[in-house]
Write an enzyme that holds these catalytic residues in place. Sequence first.
Site, short mmCIF file in Angstrom:
data_model
loop_
_atom_site.label_atom_id
_atom_site.label_comp_id
_atom_site.label_asym_id
_atom_site.label_seq_id
_atom_site.Cartn_x
_atom_site.Cartn_y
_atom_site.Cartn_z
CD GLU A 155 -25.86 22.94 5.04
OE1 GLU A 155 -25.26 21.94 5.51
OE2 GLU A 155 -26.87 22.84 4.30
CD GLU A 297 -24.88 18.85 -1.99
OE1 GLU A 297 -25.06 19.28 -3.15
OE2 GLU A 297 -24.64 17.67 -1.75
#
Lengths: 327, 327
Positions: A155, A297
């Site tokens: 994310e 990420e």
Amino acid sequence: MLKPPGSLGKLEDLATRYAVVRGAPSAADDPRIALVIFAADHGVVAEGVSAYPREITRAMVSCIARGVAAVSVLARSHGVPVSIVDVGVVGEEVASDEAIAGVTLTTSRVRAGTRNLRFEAAMTTAEVERAMAIGSDQARRARARHGATILALGEVGIGNTTAAAALVCALTGLAPEVVVGRGTGITEEMLATKTQVVADAVRRIPKDAAPLEVLAHVGGLELAAMVGYVVAAAEARCLVVLDGFLAQAAALVATRYCPDVANALVASHRSAERGSALVLEALGLEPLFDLGMRLGEGTGAVLAASLVRDAVRLEREMGTLAMVGPS
Amino acid sequence: MLKPPGSLGKLEDLATRYAVVRGAPSAADDPRIALVIFAADHGVVAEGVSAYPREITRAMVSCIARGVAAVSVLARSHGVPVSIVDVGVVGEEVASDEAIAGVTLTTSRVRAGTRNLRFEAAMTTAEVERAMAIGSDQARRARARHGATILALGEVGIGNTTAAAALVCALTGLAPEVVVGRGTGITEEMLATKTQVVADAVRRIPKDAAPLEVLAHVGGLELAAMVGYVVAAAEARCLVVLDGFLAQAAALVATRYCPDVANALVASHRSAERGSALVLEALGLEPLFDLGMRLGEGTGAVLAASLVRDAVRLEREMGTLAMVGPS
């Protein structure tokens, strides 16, 4: 097998886990990985809980589309296809032609960032459902597009460690003081504010709130999408490889909502973000490694998914001593 | 860089280490890995210290040449070329045409296994020198053939955890009882024998013996080759990625012989073999992961070398925020 029993340690457990989740001998196919990264913004950044401005979320979507983010480098290194999904970023949409080959960019905004969870529910129930549906759809696409059976997630979202900390506090009863961490690197003063914000948010949630209600109150759009992704991946008998604190928090919501999901989860690393170890404990998961990472990420998920693939490949491709003579 | 400072944890340290060892900014070239595995037999197996017969060493050389060993699977998965070097295996030489593409098999036997280190020096000084020269030569070849700057190592050799334990005891003064472990999986009774064998061997070594004398007394041909490999790799400003207990013991000899070597060493994992944590402490190295592996062959080294390459690639390929707008 061509090794003393147990000599590959946790890699042997991973291969077994994979076979059990798939419901098939792991030798069947070379396993494929897909990584989906969900991005969204958070109204709570107005409270001064993050070291970076909200604009960074959109910039990171662009960087991932262009293949220049940290996770892009790792995914390329390990041959993992990347999808980046904007479920609620603020600002101009990143143009689809920014995405390089091997990266899929999807813009599917439920709304432009959440409401400020300190004072009101971050999302409506309908918004949570829409975000979750986007997440499940992405799990299906990862299966269809890449034949993936190892589904990793990540994310980006400035402010999202505040939402995740609130989710964890609300679902576990842990105090904000032990869960709230420094995210991308805030000062001592900002940490005090962030802790207060989480305490205020958690106080608003009714005691008997169901997991998805808690998610609506203090979650985020990318967190809701991750919940949908995790549930759908587990239902499709895929192994779900978590990332750091955010993915772990989403997995916690998923297991409270649908307990069977727990069997499909693999923790990648213990993030350096404070709450990570606590969520892993709540999930009953042991991390595979601890490299002091705290970037999100999907960086940890890529490394762990690669280890899972290695574990399955060992099972598939290793020979037997009978091939070379002595018994 | 496109990330909060420190957020990639130990990967950032690895990239820095690489740049310092290379004496150049890590952005210069995409780093290449090579793995060299040294194989030899041990006279001490006559004492009943191993769960497997000596013939397994030769069989494993054949398996590695054919690409069906555990390390073969991992090396293939991470795009790492493998060299297997027989420096003193007993029995018929493995035919060079057994080696599949991507694997280099070299037979360069110093002698057919070592003498029994319980009662006499395992090797002469001349034999140690010859084995070390083979090791250095392999480091040079890894550079020349593959352009490798990340040099990983591994070994096979039934009985070699006995030799390595004796080396560690002799060089550190630690008691056999705390260093000797179960190797490929021996019984409690065999462990007692193995501990006694190591104690007997260490007692034979003169108090003031130099590191290479200790190596001749209680080492092995593959251990001596690994010492030569480590020293030459460090001299060539390559990063040396260790494997488990055996490679760690060889590195300990190398650092005692040539202290500068220490700067070039990266520990991969804490092996499940008992002495591993103690050698890492003696070397002042922190392992990157701990997956409960204890297979040797270079299995841990491949995974760690891949992490080092990832760390350098992150440094090289990550973009900057300036590329996408906000400052």
